[in-house]
Design a protein around this motif. Structure first.
Motif, mmCIF file in Angstrom:
data_model
loop_
_atom_site.group_PDB
_atom_site.id
_atom_site.type_symbol
_atom_site.label_atom_id
_atom_site.label_comp_id
_atom_site.label_asym_id
_atom_site.label_seq_id
_atom_site.Cartn_x
_atom_site.Cartn_y
_atom_site.Cartn_z
ATOM 1 N N TRP A 156 -0.899 4.715 4.534
ATOM 2 C CA TRP A 156 0.428 4.109 4.600
ATOM 3 C C TRP A 156 1.419 5.059 3.952
ATOM 4 O O TRP A 156 1.049 5.943 3.188
ATOM 5 N N LYS A 157 2.681 4.876 4.277
ATOM 6 C CA LYS A 157 3.729 5.729 3.741
ATOM 7 C C LYS A 157 4.824 4.868 3.154
ATOM 8 O O LYS A 157 5.356 3.971 3.841
ATOM 9 N N GLY A 158 5.187 5.087 1.907
ATOM 10 C CA GLY A 158 6.244 4.320 1.273
ATOM 11 C C GLY A 158 7.584 4.502 1.978
ATOM 12 O O GLY A 158 7.852 5.551 2.568
ATOM 13 N N LEU A 159 8.407 3.486 1.911
ATOM 14 C CA LEU A 159 9.681 3.508 2.625
ATOM 15 C C LEU A 159 10.768 4.253 1.876
ATOM 16 O O LEU A 159 11.801 4.596 2.455
ATOM 17 N N TYR A 160 10.564 4.496 0.581
ATOM 18 C CA TYR A 160 11.599 5.102 -0.247
ATOM 19 C C TYR A 160 11.029 6.328 -0.953
ATOM 20 O O TYR A 160 9.927 6.288 -1.499
ATOM 21 N N PRO A 161 11.788 7.429 -0.991
ATOM 22 C CA PRO A 161 11.288 8.637 -1.656
ATOM 23 C C PRO A 161 11.356 8.525 -3.176
ATOM 24 O O PRO A 161 12.178 7.790 -3.728
ATOM 25 N N HIS A 162 10.469 9.237 -3.830
ATOM 26 C CA HIS A 162 10.473 9.398 -5.288
ATOM 27 C C HIS A 162 10.281 8.077 -6.040
ATOM 28 O O HIS A 162 10.763 7.923 -7.160
ATOM 29 N N VAL A 163 9.590 7.146 -5.437
ATOM 30 C CA VAL A 163 9.333 5.866 -6.095
ATOM 31 C C VAL A 163 8.038 5.968 -6.888
ATOM 32 O O VAL A 163 7.011 6.449 -6.385
ATOM 33 N N THR A 164 8.067 5.499 -8.132
ATOM 34 C CA THR A 164 6.862 5.516 -8.967
ATOM 35 C C THR A 164 6.235 4.139 -9.103
ATOM 36 O O THR A 164 5.042 4.021 -9.390
ATOM 37 N N HIS A 165 7.002 3.067 -8.902
ATOM 38 C CA HIS A 165 6.464 1.719 -9.055
ATOM 39 C C HIS A 165 5.369 1.465 -8.012
ATOM 40 O O HIS A 165 5.500 1.842 -6.839
ATOM 41 N N GLN A 166 4.310 0.812 -8.442
ATOM 42 C CA GLN A 166 3.203 0.397 -7.577
ATOM 43 C C GLN A 166 2.720 1.551 -6.685
ATOM 44 O O GLN A 166 2.548 1.395 -5.471
ATOM 45 N N ASN A 167 2.532 2.711 -7.287
ATOM 46 C CA ASN A 167 2.029 3.884 -6.567
ATOM 47 C C ASN A 167 2.909 4.282 -5.382
ATOM 48 O O ASN A 167 2.411 4.757 -4.357
ATOM 49 N N GLY A 168 4.224 4.059 -5.534
ATOM 50 C CA GLY A 168 5.149 4.444 -4.484
ATOM 51 C C GLY A 168 5.386 3.382 -3.433
ATOM 52 O O GLY A 168 6.065 3.623 -2.429
ATOM 53 N N TRP A 169 4.846 2.172 -3.660
ATOM 54 C CA TRP A 169 4.956 1.107 -2.664
ATOM 55 C C TRP A 169 6.407 0.694 -2.439
ATOM 56 O O TRP A 169 6.909 0.707 -1.321
ATOM 57 N N LYS A 170 7.116 0.314 -3.523
ATOM 58 C CA LYS A 170 8.533 -0.023 -3.410
ATOM 59 C C LYS A 170 9.157 -0.007 -4.802
ATOM 60 O O LYS A 170 8.469 -0.215 -5.807
ATOM 61 N N PRO A 171 10.449 0.246 -4.881
ATOM 62 C CA PRO A 171 11.095 0.327 -6.186
ATOM 63 C C PRO A 171 11.271 -1.039 -6.821
ATOM 64 O O PRO A 171 11.245 -2.065 -6.148
ATOM 65 N N GLY A 172 11.446 -1.039 -8.125
ATOM 66 C CA GLY A 172 11.747 -2.277 -8.833
ATOM 67 C C GLY A 172 10.638 -2.712 -9.771
ATOM 68 O O GLY A 172 9.449 -2.571 -9.471
ATOM 69 N N THR A 173 11.051 -3.231 -10.914
ATOM 70 C CA THR A 173 10.110 -3.737 -11.900
ATOM 71 C C THR A 173 9.401 -4.988 -11.373
ATOM 72 O O THR A 173 10.042 -5.892 -10.827
ATOM 73 N N ILE A 174 8.111 -5.044 -11.524
ATOM 74 C CA ILE A 174 7.344 -6.202 -11.070
ATOM 75 C C ILE A 174 7.768 -7.441 -11.857
ATOM 76 O O ILE A 174 7.932 -7.402 -13.077
ATOM 77 N N ASP A 175 7.923 -8.540 -11.151
ATOM 78 C CA ASP A 175 8.224 -9.825 -11.776
ATOM 79 C C ASP A 175 6.916 -10.382 -12.348
ATOM 80 O O ASP A 175 6.167 -11.072 -11.657
ATOM 81 N N VAL A 176 6.637 -10.061 -13.589
ATOM 82 C CA VAL A 176 5.356 -10.444 -14.189
ATOM 83 C C VAL A 176 5.206 -11.962 -14.302
ATOM 84 O O VAL A 176 4.152 -12.508 -13.935
ATOM 85 N N PRO A 177 6.212 -12.713 -14.767
ATOM 86 C CA PRO A 177 6.066 -14.174 -14.806
ATOM 87 C C PRO A 177 5.847 -14.780 -13.411
ATOM 88 O O PRO A 177 5.009 -15.665 -13.238
ATOM 89 N N GLY A 178 6.590 -14.279 -12.434
ATOM 90 C CA GLY A 178 6.408 -14.781 -11.078
ATOM 91 C C GLY A 178 5.038 -14.458 -10.520
ATOM 92 O O GLY A 178 4.407 -15.276 -9.840
ATOM 93 N N THR A 179 4.555 -13.247 -10.806
ATOM 94 C CA THR A 179 3.230 -12.841 -10.359
ATOM 95 C C THR A 179 2.147 -13.721 -10.981
ATOM 96 O O THR A 179 1.196 -14.137 -10.303
ATOM 97 N N ALA A 180 2.289 -14.022 -12.259
ATOM 98 C CA ALA A 180 1.312 -14.881 -12.939
ATOM 99 C C ALA A 180 1.338 -16.296 -12.367
ATOM 100 O O ALA A 180 0.288 -16.917 -12.159
ATOM 101 N N ALA A 181 2.542 -16.819 -12.109
ATOM 102 C CA ALA A 181 2.663 -18.167 -11.542
ATOM 103 C C ALA A 181 2.105 -18.207 -10.121
ATOM 104 O O ALA A 181 1.455 -19.187 -9.719
ATOM 105 N N PHE A 182 2.353 -17.165 -9.347
ATOM 106 C CA PHE A 182 1.790 -17.029 -8.006
ATOM 107 C C PHE A 182 0.270 -17.091 -8.065
ATOM 108 O O PHE A 182 -0.386 -17.841 -7.314
ATOM 109 N N THR A 183 -0.310 -16.325 -8.965
ATOM 110 C CA THR A 183 -1.769 -16.278 -9.094
ATOM 111 C C THR A 183 -2.330 -17.633 -9.519
ATOM 112 O O THR A 183 -3.360 -18.088 -8.990
#
Length: 377
Positions: free
Chosen positions: A216-243
């Motif tokens: 797969w190829k990330g949609l945005y250049p020079h992104v470090t979040h989630q191994n280049g998946w997409k920019p932006g800080t992960i919503d940790v509370p939302g992720t925990a509630a989702f899980t």
């Protein structure tokens, strides 16, 4: 209000809300920060990846977080197409998909990709013979939903997966994730899309699973979040509630599904068959979903009348465009425009009761009776 539109969205569960609050207060560090607070948040995200991947028999490193089902579909389809375009530019999908799938594929068509749609049988299942005929040497991606939000019919993912060699297989599992079994290995799926708010989790949270090793190829250049998946800080509370919400469904899904199936069959038996008809296969469908039509009544009018009586149902996908075209899934199944426009959808949740369904049946019959001969269609 009696709420019977759980395929559109669901209320957050008490457990998911509590998890969100506690996580927001305790794990507030940026999961990419190198200090201890950041490390604690990162460990929690890793734990969530493990739990979500386990639900589909996948690997934790294949989980990538998004802002929901539409974002998951669009991001994963574009990323997979761009990551594999050196092998070809042919993609196959179905006329049963969520609008976000077509939005992604329309962009790809504008960029020179070719997209074909597999034929659909009258019962709402994709036609495997049609899929076989569409496969080409330059086919790089097949995207078929696990279950259509409009018809509720469950697709034969395992049979589809067996047909695909060296072709990336993606499925939109937003309507099914954690509710009915999904085994990415057995189905030979390389990618799936998920959403939190369909299973009593928070809105604006979702995920994709991409099998490690899949290109797969990330949609945005020079992104470090989630191994280049997409920019932006992960919503940790939302992720925990989702899980939390996903595991609550996963651990109890057999019991929940059995209750829903009984409710589904009871409701069908209570609605007179000479007036109310079911779209799609009666057995191969989501246990909490009914795609119905009342004779000579438009689905949107039925929805508005139910709302007037304090009952929330749907006339189709909540993300459908606002034009007046009939649901493409039903047209593909062989229904004419008038019949397809009759679609209204009832979908149960964990807390749906028989008393609510009894009231709904009563109201549906009253609406049908009062509309007979009035030209409501």
């Amino acid at each position: 209000m009696i709420y019977l539109d759980h395929c559109a969205t669901t209320p957050m569960s008490t457990e998911a809300l509590e998890t969100y609050t506690k996580t927001a207060q305790t794990f507030y560090g940026n999961e990419q920060s190198l200090h201890d607070d950041g490390d604690s948040a990162s460990q929690l995200v890793h734990h969530c990846r493990n739990k979500l991947a386990a639900i589909v028999n996948g690997q934790a490193e294949g989980i990538y977080f998004t802002s929901g089902g539409s974002d998951s579909n669009i991001t994963v389809l574009l990323s997979l197409a761009y990551g594999n375009e050196d092998r070809g530019r042919h993609i196959i999908t179905s006329p049963l998909e969520h609008p976000s799938v077509y939005q992604a594929l329309e962009k790809l068509k504008q960029e020179g990709f070719t997209v074909d749609e597999v034929a659909v049988k009258a019962n709402g299942e994709v036609c495997l013979d049609s899929l076989a005929q569409l496969l080409r040497e330059d086919t790089i991606l097949v995207s078929i939903c696990h279950a259509s939000s409009e018809t509720g019919v469950i697709q034969p993912l395992e049979s589809i997966g067996q047909m695909l060699e060296n072709i990336v297989f993606h499925s939109d599992t937003v309507q099914t994730f954690a509710k009915i079994p999904i085994d990415v290995k057995a189905c030979r799926l390389q990618a799936i899309s998920m959403s939190a708010h369909k299973l009593n989790g928070p809105k604006n949270n979702g995920a994709c699973y991409i099998e490690p090793g899949t290109r797969w190829k990330g949609l945005y250049p020079h992104v470090t979040h989630q191994n280049g998946w997409k920019p932006g800080t992960i919503d940790v509370p939302g992720t925990a509630a989702f899980t939390e919400a996903a595991w609550a469904f996963h651990e109890n899904r057999n019991e929940i599904a059995a209750t829903w199936k009984d409710m589904q069959q009871w409701m069908l038996a209570e609605l007179p068959g000479d007036v109310f008809s079911l779209f799609g296969d009666a057995d191969k469908r989501l246990p909490h979903h009914l795609a119905l039509r009342a004779k000579d009544i438009e689905g949107q009018w039925m929805m508005l009348e139910c709302n007037r009586h304090g009952i929330a149902i749907s006339s189709g996908s909540a993300c459908k465009s606002s034009d007046s075209s009939p649901p493409r899934s039903l047209v593909a199944m062989g229904h004419n425009a008038a019949s397809a426009h009759g679609l209204f959808r009832i979908s149960f949740g964990k807390d749906t009761t028989y008393r609510e369904l009894e009231k709904t049946v009563e109201v549906l019959q009253r609406i049908e009776s009062s509309s007979a001969g009035t030209g409501a269609s």
